[in-house]
Design an enzyme around this catalytic site. Structure first.
Site, mmCIF file in Angstrom:
data_model
loop_
_atom_site.group_PDB
_atom_site.id
_atom_site.type_symbol
_atom_site.label_atom_id
_atom_site.label_comp_id
_atom_site.label_asym_id
_atom_site.label_seq_id
_atom_site.Cartn_x
_atom_site.Cartn_y
_atom_site.Cartn_z
ATOM 1 N N HIS A 1 -3.587 21.179 21.519
ATOM 2 C CA HIS A 1 -2.676 20.138 21.215
ATOM 3 C C HIS A 1 -1.917 20.869 19.832
ATOM 4 O O HIS A 1 -2.824 21.265 19.144
ATOM 5 C CB HIS A 1 -3.140 18.956 21.135
ATOM 6 N N ASP B 1 -11.841 19.453 18.690
ATOM 7 C CA ASP B 1 -10.956 18.444 18.547
ATOM 8 C C ASP B 1 -11.378 17.523 19.721
ATOM 9 O O ASP B 1 -11.213 17.730 20.987
ATOM 10 C CB ASP B 1 -9.665 18.981 18.928
ATOM 11 N N LYS C 1 -7.713 6.397 21.538
ATOM 12 C CA LYS C 1 -8.040 6.992 22.769
ATOM 13 C C LYS C 1 -9.312 6.379 23.369
ATOM 14 O O LYS C 1 -9.817 6.923 24.580
ATOM 15 C CB LYS C 1 -8.145 8.634 22.798
ATOM 16 N N GLN D 1 -9.543 14.037 23.220
ATOM 17 C CA GLN D 1 -9.835 13.898 24.609
ATOM 18 C C GLN D 1 -11.251 13.736 25.283
ATOM 19 O O GLN D 1 -11.506 13.668 26.504
ATOM 20 C CB GLN D 1 -8.846 14.636 25.321
ATOM 21 N N CYS E 1 2.663 17.572 23.602
ATOM 22 C CA CYS E 1 2.284 18.345 22.215
ATOM 23 C C CYS E 1 1.662 19.586 22.476
ATOM 24 O O CYS E 1 0.681 19.896 21.680
ATOM 25 C CB CYS E 1 1.595 17.201 21.471
HETATM 26 N N1 PMP Z 1 -5.698 16.715 19.714
HETATM 27 C C1 PMP Z 1 -5.546 16.093 21.319
HETATM 28 C C2 PMP Z 1 -6.426 17.139 22.392
HETATM 29 C C3 PMP Z 1 -4.902 15.111 21.790
HETATM 30 O O1 PMP Z 1 -4.861 14.894 23.038
HETATM 31 C C4 PMP Z 1 -4.262 14.389 20.467
HETATM 32 C C5 PMP Z 1 -3.348 13.031 20.927
HETATM 33 N N2 PMP Z 1 -2.699 13.457 21.987
HETATM 34 C C6 PMP Z 1 -4.251 14.883 19.368
HETATM 35 C C7 PMP Z 1 -5.150 15.850 18.821
HETATM 36 C C8 PMP Z 1 -3.815 14.027 18.141
HETATM 37 O O2 PMP Z 1 -4.278 12.712 18.165
HETATM 38 P P1 PMP Z 1 -3.751 11.487 17.336
HETATM 39 O O3 PMP Z 1 -2.043 11.357 17.693
HETATM 40 O O4 PMP Z 1 -4.202 10.151 17.749
HETATM 41 O O5 PMP Z 1 -3.715 12.139 15.799
#
Ligand code: PMP
Length: 405
Positions: free
Chosen positions: A122, A199, A225, A202, A363
């Site tokens: 991401h 990270d 999440k 997920q 993203c």
């Molecule tokens: N890493 C991953 C794998 C994600 O799926 C996300 C959220 N889509 C993020 C980072 C970023 O999370 P946040 O937007 O809640 O900061």
């Protein structure tokens, strides 16, 4: 007996919503999960009964708010098996948690040092390290993935060497669902002396997370999440690292003493938490985790895997539909494209049938480019989704196919 999904659903007011007279089918859980009533109540109760700034106040409300705020930290620390509560740093989410680490890294790394991330990232776990490398002169390497969307473990290992100072990878891919063998990856990276960040955005709501067992140095995740509020997250880091990690935001709370010309830093966790925190958010996050913990996590896992299996099976029978990410170990995410139309069209036509999914690059623009697609349509599941919702998706996609043909 299995998970009582109907009872679970009743705890989520939003799941009672209708869209154009049809029951909402919410399959965008990797973007954000819905919130149970108890989490909504925790926020309301905080603002209606004991809203106050924490740590400094000399009154009853401040005392109550501080206790609840710090109790939420204890809940999170217990949930991920942190060795110490001071290792739990409140952030606004995974993104800010990773930025806290990368900001420090930019000050620590030197030319010749190397950071490794993966092709699955991401943007939050990619752009951050690109920037840290630009600022420090370190170089950036990417571990490749295979056809199935799994990390190529041999290639990952081949990248590791004595210059590798930092390794980052996702617990699970938001775009493909791939579940990474994070303990094994961590062990390989630690063997060359690198620091490791997972990270966990997920991973946290789908897999049991024991940071000590994983053996990593940092684990980042977002409340929203895992059935908690938006604008709230955690950086967990090992105490001996966080204790001296370069401070990144300065101001109130993170100091011990200040003169007009200099300042000394507070102890953990406060030295990395400048300014007034999101007190209500932290309390509601703690409540969400308590709520999640009272579920049978093994049952939740089995249920989500059943949803994944059914979705994969049903969508595979649709001609012209390609599922991206076919790893044997996945969280309940199904990313796909259809020959008949663009992902945005699929999303629009599913929305007309009251089915909420996500479309686009998720993203993960470089990953989409690597797959050679403009984006995908993505259905992602949570504990409260039902097998009949999966059926509804498959049927609706059959209609979408006809409409686009
Ligand atoms: N890493 C991953 C794998 C994600 O799926 C996300 C959220 N889509 C993020 C980072 C970023 O999370 P946040 O937007 O809640 O900061």
């Amino acid at each position: 007996m299995g998970l009582d999904v109907q009872a679970l659903r009743e705890e989520f007011p939003i799941l009672q919503r209708q869209i154009d007279g049809h029951p909402l089918v919410y399959l965008d859980n990797a973007a954000t999960t819905q919130k149970p009533q108890c989490v909504i109540d925790a926020i309301t109760h905080y603002y209606s009964h004991y809203n106050a700034n924490v740590h400094r106040g000399a009154h009853r409300l401040a005392d109550e708010a501080t206790k609840a705020f710090e109790a939420a930290r204890d809940t999170i620390a217990g949930f991920i098996n942190a060795a110490q509560r001071e290792e739990v740093i409140w952030t606004t989410g995974t993104t800010e948690a990773i930025n806290l680490v990368s900001h420090g890294l930019a000050h620590i790394l030197e030319p010749g040092d190397e950071i490794i991330a993966t092709q699955l990232e991401h943007h939050a776990n990619l752009v951050t390290w690109q920037q840290a490398c630009k600022a420090s002169g370190a170089s950036f390497k990417l571990a490749p993935i295979t056809e199935t969307g799994e990390l190529d473990l041999a290639a990952f290992e081949a990248l590791l060497n004595s210059n590798t100072k930092f390794v980052a990878f996702p617990h699970a891919s938001n775009a493909l669902g791939t579940l990474n063998p994070i303990k094994a990856l961590t062990a390989k990276a630690k063997a060359v002396g690198a620091w490791v960040l997972v990270d966990g955005a997920q991973g946290i709501a789908h897999e049991r997370v024991d940071v000590q067992d994983i053996g990593c140095d940092f684990y980042a995740f977002s409340a929203h999440k895992i059935y908690g509020p938006m604008g709230m997250g955690v950086l967990w880091g090992r105490e001996e690292l966080l204790r001296d990690w370069p401070v990144w935001q300065t101001g109130g709370e993170m100091i011990s003493t200040v003169t007009y010309t200099s300042a000394e830093w507070n102890v953990l966790p406060y030295r990395l938490e400048a300014g007034t925190p999101n007190v209500g958010g932290a309390i509601a996050f703690g409540r969400a985790v308590q709520w999640y913990q009272q579920l049978n996590v093994a049952e939740v896992h089995a249920h989500e895997q059943a949803l994944l299996a059914s979705c994969t099976e049903q969508l595979s029978t649709l001609e012209g539909l390609t599922i991206h990410g076919t790893a044997p170990n996945k969280v309940a995410v199904v990313s796909f494209t259809m020959n008949e139309g663009h992902p945005a069209d699929i999303g629009f036509l599913l929305d007309r049938q009251a089915i909420a999914i996500r479309t686009g690059h998720h993203c993960a623009e470089p990953l989409m480019a690597h797959l050679g697609v403009p984006g995908t349509a993505r259905a992602s599941f949570a504990a409260y989704n039902t097998l009949s919702e999966v059926d509804a998706l498959a049927q609706a996609l059959g209609k979408v196919k006809m409409m686009l043909a």
